[in-house]
Design an enzyme around this catalytic site. Structure first.
Site, PDB file in Angstrom:
ATOM      1  N   TYR A  54       0.824  -1.211   0.000  1.00 40.91           N
ATOM      2  CA  TYR A  54       0.000   0.000   0.000  1.00 40.91           C
ATOM      3  C   TYR A  54       0.854   1.256   0.000  1.00 40.91           C
ATOM      4  O   TYR A  54       0.481   2.285  -0.535  1.00 40.91           O
ATOM      5  CB  TYR A  54      -0.915   0.030   1.231  1.00 40.91           C
ATOM      6  CG  TYR A  54      -2.189  -0.731   1.004  1.00 40.91           C
ATOM      7  CD1 TYR A  54      -3.063  -0.368  -0.025  1.00 40.91           C
ATOM      8  CD2 TYR A  54      -2.524  -1.810   1.788  1.00 40.91           C
ATOM      9  CE1 TYR A  54      -4.224  -1.069  -0.254  1.00 40.91           C
ATOM     10  CE2 TYR A  54      -3.690  -2.526   1.568  1.00 40.91           C
ATOM     11  CZ  TYR A  54      -4.540  -2.148   0.539  1.00 40.91           C
ATOM     12  OH  TYR A  54      -5.687  -2.830   0.297  1.00 40.91           O
ATOM     13  N   CYS A 382       1.962 -17.921  -7.717  1.00 38.15           N
ATOM     14  CA  CYS A 382       2.441 -18.039  -6.351  1.00 38.15           C
ATOM     15  C   CYS A 382       1.298 -18.315  -5.372  1.00 38.15           C
ATOM     16  O   CYS A 382       0.777 -19.419  -5.364  1.00 38.15           O
ATOM     17  CB  CYS A 382       3.266 -16.806  -5.983  1.00 38.15           C
ATOM     18  SG  CYS A 382       4.459 -17.186  -4.704  1.00 38.15           S
ATOM     19  N   HIS A 508       7.069 -16.434 -10.157  1.00 37.16           N
ATOM     20  CA  HIS A 508       6.484 -15.181 -10.651  1.00 37.16           C
ATOM     21  C   HIS A 508       6.909 -14.899 -12.097  1.00 37.16           C
ATOM     22  O   HIS A 508       7.903 -14.206 -12.320  1.00 37.16           O
ATOM     23  CB  HIS A 508       6.930 -14.015  -9.774  1.00 37.16           C
ATOM     24  CG  HIS A 508       6.337 -14.031  -8.413  1.00 37.16           C
ATOM     25  ND1 HIS A 508       5.156 -13.387  -8.113  1.00 37.16           N
ATOM     26  CD2 HIS A 508       6.745 -14.627  -7.272  1.00 37.16           C
ATOM     27  CE1 HIS A 508       4.871 -13.582  -6.834  1.00 37.16           C
ATOM     28  NE2 HIS A 508       5.819 -14.332  -6.306  1.00 37.16           N
ATOM     29  N   GLU A 510       5.693 -12.930 -14.132  1.00 37.00           N
ATOM     30  CA  GLU A 510       5.513 -11.519 -14.523  1.00 37.00           C
ATOM     31  C   GLU A 510       6.819 -10.735 -14.501  1.00 37.00           C
ATOM     32  O   GLU A 510       6.962  -9.729 -15.195  1.00 37.00           O
ATOM     33  CB  GLU A 510       4.453 -10.843 -13.649  1.00 37.00           C
ATOM     34  CG  GLU A 510       4.840 -10.570 -12.193  1.00 37.00           C
ATOM     35  CD  GLU A 510       4.559 -11.728 -11.250  1.00 37.00           C
ATOM     36  OE1 GLU A 510       4.481 -12.882 -11.718  1.00 37.00           O
ATOM     37  OE2 GLU A 510       4.423 -11.481 -10.035  1.00 37.00           O
TER      38      GLU A 510
HETATM   39  N1  GLN Z   1       2.371 -16.360   1.086  1.00 37.71           N
HETATM   40  C1  GLN Z   1       2.771 -17.410   0.206  1.00 37.71           C
HETATM   41  C2  GLN Z   1       4.111 -18.006   0.615  1.00 37.71           C
HETATM   42  O1  GLN Z   1       4.843 -17.379   1.350  1.00 37.71           O
HETATM   43  C3  GLN Z   1       2.808 -16.934  -1.234  1.00 37.71           C
HETATM   44  C4  GLN Z   1       3.816 -15.892  -1.489  1.00 37.71           C
HETATM   45  C5  GLN Z   1       3.610 -15.145  -2.795  1.00 37.71           C
HETATM   46  O2  GLN Z   1       2.552 -15.217  -3.394  1.00 37.71           O
HETATM   47  N2  GLN Z   1       4.601 -14.381  -3.226  1.00 37.71           N
HETATM   48  O3  GLN Z   1       4.458 -19.076   0.197  1.00 37.71           O
END
Ligand code: GLN
Length: 565
Positions: A54, A382, A508, A510
Site C-alpha cells: 500500500y 504463487c 512469478h 511476470e
Molecule cells: N504467502 C505465500 C508463501 O509465502 C505466497 C507468497 C507469494 O505469493 N509471493 O508461500
C-alpha cells in the site's frame, strides 16, 4: 571508463522518474551503448521486502533474489539489463554497512560522519554497478524529491562523484513538473525554477531538464526555462502525458535527447533506431486488432502499483496477440462464492496473483472455483497457485477443511505447507525462497506448449510449498503436475486436465515479461482468453454477450488511465 548520468526529481513525487530513466536507457541502448541502471532509495529500510505494498507498490524480485524497488521492473522491461542486488541501494543498506564497519573497528577510532563515510559508501555503490563488466553508461536514479532531508547524502555523494570523474564523464538530468494552471490558462515554470534553485544550493547544476507537462511546451516557454535555469534550450525536454508508457523513449528520441546526452558526454554520435520498439510495441498497443477483458482478483486492487508487473505482463500478452487487454480489478475480499458469477461476468480470463496473509483468501478460492467449473482460462501465480491447490482439495477431493498452514496451522489437510526442513525456523526472513531457480517442464502439457522448452529459469518469492504427501491423490483426480524442480522435490507448475487452459505456478513469471517478448505463460493465457471469447460469441444477429467489452466507456482500459508518471 564508463560515463555516468544522475537522474533527480523535483517539485513533486510520482513524476515517473523510473520510466524516464528506463526510457533514457532504451534510447542509449538503441545506439549500441551498453548501459546499466541503478536506483538509490533514501528510506531506512534495508530493502523493500518487508514494506507494505500500500505504501510502496510491488516488491520486484531480481534473478539473484534481491527484493527491490519496482523501478527495477521498468529498467528490465525497457532495456536489456538483467538487474540484481547491485542495482538497488537503500539508505538503510548504506548505514547498515557503515555501522557494521564501525563496530568491527575498521575506521580505527575515527568519528563516523555523513560526510565522508556515508557519502563514500554511496560512491562505492555507484562504482560497484560496473565492476567486472563492460558498461558504457551508468544511469543512477536518486529516489525522492530534491529538497527532502533524507535524499541529501545521496545528492552530496553524486555532487562529489562528478567532481572526481569530471564534467565530460558525468551528467545531471533533472525531472520536473510544469503545471497547467486552469484558472490562468497557463503553464507555469516557477516550480521548476525553484527546484533547480534548490539543487544549485547543494552544488548541483543540472545539464538537462525533463519537464512533465499536460500541454505542449512552446519554444518561448522552453527558452524561458533554459534562461532561468541556466541550461541549453536544446536540453529542455518536454515529457507530455502519453497514452502508453512505452511511447516515452520515442518521445525523448524525437526531441533528440540522445544527441544532447552524447554531445555532453563526448560520445561519438551514432544514430540508433527505435524502429522495432515502435512497430512491435507502441503501434501494437495503440492500434490492437481486438480486445479482451481479464479479471485480476487480488487484495491490493485499488492501488495502481501493487501489481505493477502483473498488469504490464498482461499487457505484453496482449501485444503478442494483437489485442488490448482490459483489466477488471476485482477485490478478493468482496468476492463471495455466491457473487463470483456477478463479479466475473464478461471476463474471458481470470488471474489470481501472489500475496501474503489470510485476507482475501476465500474470495480468491471462490474465483478459482468459478474459473475451474466454468472452464474460464485461469492463471495462478504463487499464492494464486496455492489457492488453486486449496480449491481443488476442497471441491474436487471434497476435503472441505483443506488449507495452507500459512492460514490455518491445524488444518487436517495441509495441502500447502512448509517443507520439513523449514519447520521451526524462527527468523522468517531467512526461510524465503527468493530469486531464480530452474524448473523442469514436462512435455505434453500446457506449460510446455507455452515455453517450448524443458528447462526454464523463473523467479521465486515464497515460503510455503505444495505438500508432496498429496501429489499422488491430486494427480489421480485430474490435477497435472507440469513443472517440478530439477531434483523433483518441489512442485512448480500445476494444471487441470479437464480444462482448456488452467495453469498455476509457484514462481512469478511476470518479472520476466517484456513488451516486445511477452512471457510465454502470459502470451498463452491471453491467447486462450481470446479463443474462449471467440467461442462465446453468440451467432450473428442475436444480442451480444460481449457488448460489455467493446463498451470502453463502462470500464476504462488500464492503458488509458496509466500515465507515464
Ligand atoms: N504467502 C505465500 C508463501 O509465502 C505466497 C507468497 C507469494 O505469493 N509471493 O508461500
Amino acid at each position: 571508463m564508463p560515463k555516468y548520468i544522475f537522474i533527480t526529481g523535483g517539485v513533486v513525487s510520482s513524476l515517473g522518474k523510473g520510466i524516464a530513466s528506463a526510457s533514457i536507457g532504451r534510447i542509449l541502448e538503441a545506439k549500441g551503448l551498453k548501459v546499466t541502471l541503478q536506483k538509490f532509495d533514501p528510506y531506512i529500510n534495508v530493502d523493500s521486502g518487508t514494506m507494505n505494498p500500500y505504501q510502496h507498490g510491488e516488491v520486484y524480485v531480481t534473478e539473484d533474489g534481491a527484493e527491490t524497488d519496482l523501478d527495477l521492473g521498468h529498467y528490465e522491461r525497457f532495456t536489456n539489463i538483467v538487474a540484481g542486488r547491485v542495482n538497488n541501494t537503500t539508505a538503510g543498506q548504506i548505514y547498515h554497512e557503515v555501522i557494521a564497519k564501525e563496530r568491527r573497528g575498521d575506521f580505527l577510532g575515527a568519528t563516523i560522519q555523513v560526510v565522508p563515510h556515508i557519502t563514500d559508501a554511496i560512491k562505492e555503490r555507484i562504482r560497484e554497478a560496473t565492476r567486472g563488466r563492460r558498461v558504457d553508461i551508468v544511469l543512477s536514479e536518486i529516489g525522492g524529491t530534491v529538497g527532502d532531508i533524507e535524499s541529501l547524502p545521496f545528492l552530496e555523494a553524486v555532487r562529489q562523484f562528478r567532481h572526481e570523474v569530471g564534467r565530460e564523464n558525468s551528467l545531471f538530468i533533472h525531472l520536473t513538473l510544469v503545471p497547467f494552471i486552469r484558472a490562468a490558462g497557463e503553464l507555469k515554470t516557477k516550480p521548476t525554477q525553484h527546484s533547480v534553485g534548490t539543487l544549485r544550493e547543494i552544488g548541483i547544476q543540472p545539464d538537462i531538464l525533463i519537464c512533465r507537462t499536460e500541454k505542449k511546451l512552446t519554444k518561448a516557454l522552453k527558452d524561458k526555462i533554459a534562461l532561468f535555469c541556466n541550461v541549453d534550450a536544446s536540453a529542455v525536454i518536454e515529457a507530455r502525458d502519453v497514452p502508453t508508457i512505452y511511447q516515452v523513449p520515442l518521445m525523448f528520441k524525437e526531441q533528440k535527447l540522445d544527441e544532447v546526452i552524447c554531445r555532453y558526454l563526448r560520445i561519438e554520435y551514432k544514430a540508433g533506431s527505435l524502429y522495432h520498439w515502435q512497430k512491435q510495441v507502441v503501434q501494437k498497443v495503440l492500434s490492437p486488432k481486438t480486445s479482451v477483458k481479464i479479471a485480476v482478483v487480488g487484495k491490493y486492487i485499488e492501488l495502481q502499483d501493487a501489481y505493477k508487473s502483473i498488469y504490464e505482463a498482461l499487457r505484453h500478452g496482449g501485444i503478442a496477440n494483437d489485442a488490448e487487454v482490459v483489466i477488471k480489478r476485482v477485490n478478493a475480499e468482496k468476492l463471495l462464492k455466491k457473487t463470483a458469477g456477478y463479479h466475473l461476468k464478461g471476463v474471458f480470463g481470470i488471474l489470481v496473483p501472489g500475496g501474503f496473509g489470510m485476507r482475501g483468501i476465500e474470495g480468491k478460492v471462490s474465483a478459482i472455483q468459478f474459473a475451474r467449473e466454468n472452464k474460464v482460462p485461469f492463471l495462478g501465480i504463487c499464492l494464486g497457485m496455492q489457492c488453486a491447490t486449496i480449491e481443488f482439495a476442497r471441491n474436487v477431493l471434497q476435503w472441505k477443511a483443506a488449507n495452507s498452514t500459512e492460514f490455518n496451522k491445524k488444518t487436517p489437510y495441509p495441502v500447502i505447507s512448509l517443507l520439513e526442513e523449514q519447520e521451526g525456523i524462527e527468523n522468517l526472513g531467512g526461510t524465503m525462497r527468493l530469486g531464480a531457480y530452474p524448473c523442469h517442464v514436462k512435455k505434453e502439457t500446457l506449460a510446455y506448449r507455452a515455453y517450448r522448452s524443458e528447462e526454464v529459469m523463473e523467479r521465486h518469492r515464497h515460503r510455503y510449498e505444495f505438500n508432496n504427501k498429496y501429489r499422488e491423490i491430486f494427480q489421480k483426480n485430474g490435477l497435472r503436475i507440469s513443472g517440478i524442480s530439477p531434483g523433483g522435490k518441489l512442485v512448480e507448475i500445476i494444471e487441470i486436465e479437464d480444462h482448456p487452459w488452467f495453469v498455476a505456478c509457484q514462481f512469478h513469471p511476470e518479472f520476466k515479461s517484456k513488451p516486445d517478448k511477452a512471457h510465454p505463460l502470459f502470451r498463452e493465457f491471453i491467447k486462450s482468453a481470446l479463443d474462449y471469447q471467440e467461442k462465446s460469441k453468440p451467432p450473428a444477429g442475436s444480442t451480444s454477450v460481449g457488448s460489455e467489452i467493446s463498451n470502453k466507456e463502462a470500464e476504462k482500459p488500464v492503458l488509458a488511465i496509466e500515465r507515464p508518471t
